[in-house]
Design a protein around this motif. Structure first.
Motif, PDB file in Angstrom:
ATOM      1  N   LEU A  33       9.752   4.613   4.907  1.00 28.79           N
ATOM      2  CA  LEU A  33       9.152   5.943   5.362  1.00 28.79           C
ATOM      3  C   LEU A  33      10.388   6.663   5.651  1.00 28.79           C
ATOM      4  O   LEU A  33      11.617   6.523   5.896  1.00 28.79           O
ATOM      5  N   ASN A  34      10.907   8.304   5.286  1.00 27.09           N
ATOM      6  CA  ASN A  34      11.617   9.308   5.596  1.00 27.09           C
ATOM      7  C   ASN A  34      10.789   9.636   7.133  1.00 27.09           C
ATOM      8  O   ASN A  34      10.315  10.571   6.898  1.00 27.09           O
ATOM      9  N   VAL A  35      12.892   9.832   7.846  1.00 30.37           N
ATOM     10  CA  VAL A  35      12.140  10.970   8.621  1.00 30.37           C
ATOM     11  C   VAL A  35      13.662  11.800   8.648  1.00 30.37           C
ATOM     12  O   VAL A  35      14.755  11.291   8.146  1.00 30.37           O
ATOM     13  N   ASP A  36      13.702  12.688   9.340  1.00 31.80           N
ATOM     14  CA  ASP A  36      14.554  13.663  10.038  1.00 31.80           C
ATOM     15  C   ASP A  36      15.767  12.560  11.009  1.00 31.80           C
ATOM     16  O   ASP A  36      15.305  12.876  12.153  1.00 31.80           O
ATOM     17  N   GLU A  37      16.920  12.100  10.762  1.00 37.35           N
ATOM     18  CA  GLU A  37      17.555  11.812  11.591  1.00 37.35           C
ATOM     19  C   GLU A  37      18.030  12.183  12.485  1.00 37.35           C
ATOM     20  O   GLU A  37      18.944  10.940  13.352  1.00 37.35           O
ATOM     21  N   HIS A  38      17.942  13.065  12.866  1.00 31.45           N
ATOM     22  CA  HIS A  38      18.959  14.558  14.200  1.00 31.45           C
ATOM     23  C   HIS A  38      17.988  13.638  14.835  1.00 31.45           C
ATOM     24  O   HIS A  38      18.679  13.757  15.880  1.00 31.45           O
ATOM     25  N   MET A  91       1.048  -1.433   0.102  1.00 31.48           N
ATOM     26  CA  MET A  91      -0.071  -0.153   0.286  1.00 31.48           C
ATOM     27  C   MET A  91       1.265   0.690   0.211  1.00 31.48           C
ATOM     28  O   MET A  91       1.558   1.487   0.538  1.00 31.48           O
ATOM     29  N   ARG A  92       0.406   2.268  -0.643  1.00 32.99           N
ATOM     30  CA  ARG A  92       1.554   3.640  -1.180  1.00 32.99           C
ATOM     31  C   ARG A  92       0.234   4.191  -0.613  1.00 32.99           C
ATOM     32  O   ARG A  92      -0.427   4.447  -1.108  1.00 32.99           O
ATOM     33  N   THR A  93       1.335   5.368   0.087  1.00 34.58           N
ATOM     34  CA  THR A  93       0.450   6.507  -0.142  1.00 34.58           C
ATOM     35  C   THR A  93       1.218   7.920  -0.045  1.00 34.58           C
ATOM     36  O   THR A  93       2.825   7.853  -0.105  1.00 34.58           O
ATOM     37  N   ASP A  94       1.489   9.454   0.142  1.00 38.16           N
ATOM     38  CA  ASP A  94       1.802  10.724   0.054  1.00 38.16           C
ATOM     39  C   ASP A  94       2.924  10.390   1.737  1.00 38.16           C
ATOM     40  O   ASP A  94       1.641  11.083   2.587  1.00 38.16           O
ATOM     41  N   ALA A  95       3.674  10.847   1.925  1.00 33.48           N
ATOM     42  CA  ALA A  95       4.675  11.822   3.207  1.00 33.48           C
ATOM     43  C   ALA A  95       3.530  12.905   3.755  1.00 33.48           C
ATOM     44  O   ALA A  95       2.880  13.080   4.616  1.00 33.48           O
ATOM     45  N   GLU A  96       3.084  13.874   2.742  1.00 30.53           N
ATOM     46  CA  GLU A  96       2.862  14.908   2.833  1.00 30.53           C
ATOM     47  C   GLU A  96       1.316  14.705   3.518  1.00 30.53           C
ATOM     48  O   GLU A  96       0.280  14.748   4.467  1.00 30.53           O
TER      49      GLU A  96
END
Length: 343
Positions: A113-118, A82-87
Motif C-alpha cells: 500500500l501507499n502511505v505518507d512517508e513523512h 487480493m486487491r481493494t481500494d485504499a479509500e
C-alpha cells in the motif's frame, strides 16, 4: 495503536522477503518478485518470461520515465492476490491499519500500500516533507508494538526495517489527505505448490518484438488502448538522450533509469542461459559475448550516481562514448540467440 495478533496465533510473525531482489528499480514490481525469490529462489521461469520489454515515457515530468513494461505487476502464478481500494480501507480501518496487518500476516498475507512517508522512520521523507510512497508490510511483533516494512530506506538501500506500529497507522491515516492517485491496496500470499513452465518459443518471440521496438501493448487492445511510449531496443537511445540532457543541465539525473538497464541486462544474461540450457557450448559462447553488456550497465549505475550526488562526470563521460557500441553488442547477441523472424 499496538498491533494485535489474531487469537491463537503467534505474537511475532515475519514473512520472508529478499532484499537483494533482481528487479528493484521500482518498488511496485520489486515486492512480488522479492516474495517469490525469498520463498523459493528456484522459481525463476516466470520472472525470465517477463521483464523483457522496456518502455520509455517522453512526457515532461513523468514520474516513471524508463521502466519495464508489464501488463499487471500484481498478477503472478506464484502468488494469491487480493486487491481493494485504499479509500475503502481508510473507511474501514481509519488509523487501525497495524492491527489489521497483524491478523493478515498471521494468515500468510503480505500487505502492499501507499502511505505518507513523512511519518515513516528510516525513510527519506521522514520528518522532512509529506510524500506518498509505497511499502510492503511483511512482519509484526505484537509485544514490541512494531511492524516490519520493505522498501528503500533513507540511504537509499532496498531493505527491511522495523518501525513502530503506531507510525504505520498514522502514515496510512494521513495519506488520505495527500490527494494521491496511488490508491492501490494489494495483499499477496505465496503459493508453495505453484508452477510455471518456461516456453522457449514464446520468450524468443517476445525478444524479437523487443528487438523490433514494437509496442507489446498492441496485442492487449481488447483490454485497454495501447500505451503511447517508446518500446524495446529504441529505449536505449532514449536513455542516451536522457543522460545527455542531464549532463547539459537540462534535467536531473534519474538513478532509476540506469538501474532498469542494469536489471534488464542482468535478467537477459540469465534468460540466455535458460534458453540455451540444452546446449552448454552455445550457452557459454553467448554468455561470454553478453557479459560485457552487464558489466557496462553496472558501471553505468555507479557513474550516474557519482554524477548526480558528487558532480563527478568523469566515469559517465567515458561510458557515454562507449554506449552506442554496447547497445550494438546487446542487440547482436540477442539477434544471434533468437534467430530471424519467421515469415
Amino acid at each position: 495503536m499496538t498491533a494485535v495478533a489474531a487469537p491463537g496465533t503467534a505474537a511475532r510473525v515475519r514473512l520472508p522477503v529478499n532484499e537483494d531482489v533482481t528487479t528493484r528499480a521500482y518498488q511496485f514490481y520489486a515486492f512480488p518478485v522479492s516474495i517469490i525469490e525469498a520463498c523459493d529462489p528456484a522459481k525463476v521461469e516466470w520472472t525470465l518470461t517477463n521483464f523483457i520489454h522496456l518502455a520509455y515515457d517522453r512526457r515532461p515530468g513523468t514520474p516513471v520515465p524508463l521502466c519495464f513494461y508489464i501488463f499487471d505487476y500484481a498478477a503472478n502464478p506464484h502468488l494469491e492476490t487480493m486487491r481493494t481500494d485504499a479509500e475503502l480501507m481508510h473507511d474501514l480501518l481509519g488509523s487501525r491499519l497495524s492491527g489489521f496487518a497483524a491478523r493478515q500476516l498471521a494468515q500468510g498475507w503480505y500487505l502492499y500500500l501507499n502511505v505518507d512517508e513523512h511519518h515513516i522512520p528510516r525513510r527519506y521523507a521522514f520528518g522532512r516533507r509529506r510524500m506518498s510512497h509505497d511499502l510492503l508490510v511483511h512482519g509484526f511483533d505484537a509485544e514490541a508494538g512494531t511492524v516490519d516494512i520493505l522498501g528503500y530506506d533513507e540511504n537509499p538501500v532496498f531493505r527491511s526495517v522495523t518501525i513502530p506500529a503506531a507510525a504505520l497507522d498514522r502514515a496510512f491515516a494521513e495519506h488520505r489527505g495527500l490527494g494521491s492517485g496511488c490508491r492501490q491496496f494489494v495483499m499477496y500470499r505465496y503459493l508453495p505448490e505453484s508452477a510455471f513452465a518456461f516456453d522457449r518459443d514464446f520468450v524468443a518471440a517476445e525478444i524479437r518484438t523487443y528487438l523490433r521496438s514494437e509496442n507489446p501493448t498492441a496485442a492487449l487492445r481488447a483490454l485497454r488502448e495501447p500505451w503511447d511510449r517508446v518500446y524495446g531496443l529504441a529505449v536505449w537511445d532514449c536513455f542516451a538522450d536522457e543522460i545527455a540532457a542531464a549532463r547539459a543541465g537540462e534535467r536531473e539525473y534519474d538513478n532509476r533509469s540506469a538501474r532498469v538497464l542494469f536489471e534488464h541486462s542482468s535478467l537477459m544474461l540469465d534468460r540466455i542461459r535458460l534458453l540455451l540450457a540444452g546446449d552448454p557450448t552455445a550457452a557459454e559462447e553467448a554468455t561470454r559475448a553478453y557479459r560485457p553488456v552487464v558489466r557496462f550497465c553496472r558501471s553505468l549505475c555507479y557513474a550516474v550516481l557519482a554524477a548526480a550526488t558528487a558532480g563527478d562526470h568523469s566515469s559517465l563521460d567515458r561510458l557515454a562514448g562507449e554506449f552506442a557500441g554496447v547497445t550494438d553488442r546487446h542487440a547482436a547477441v540477442l539477434r544471434a540467440l533468437v534467430g530471424p523472424d519467421t515469415p
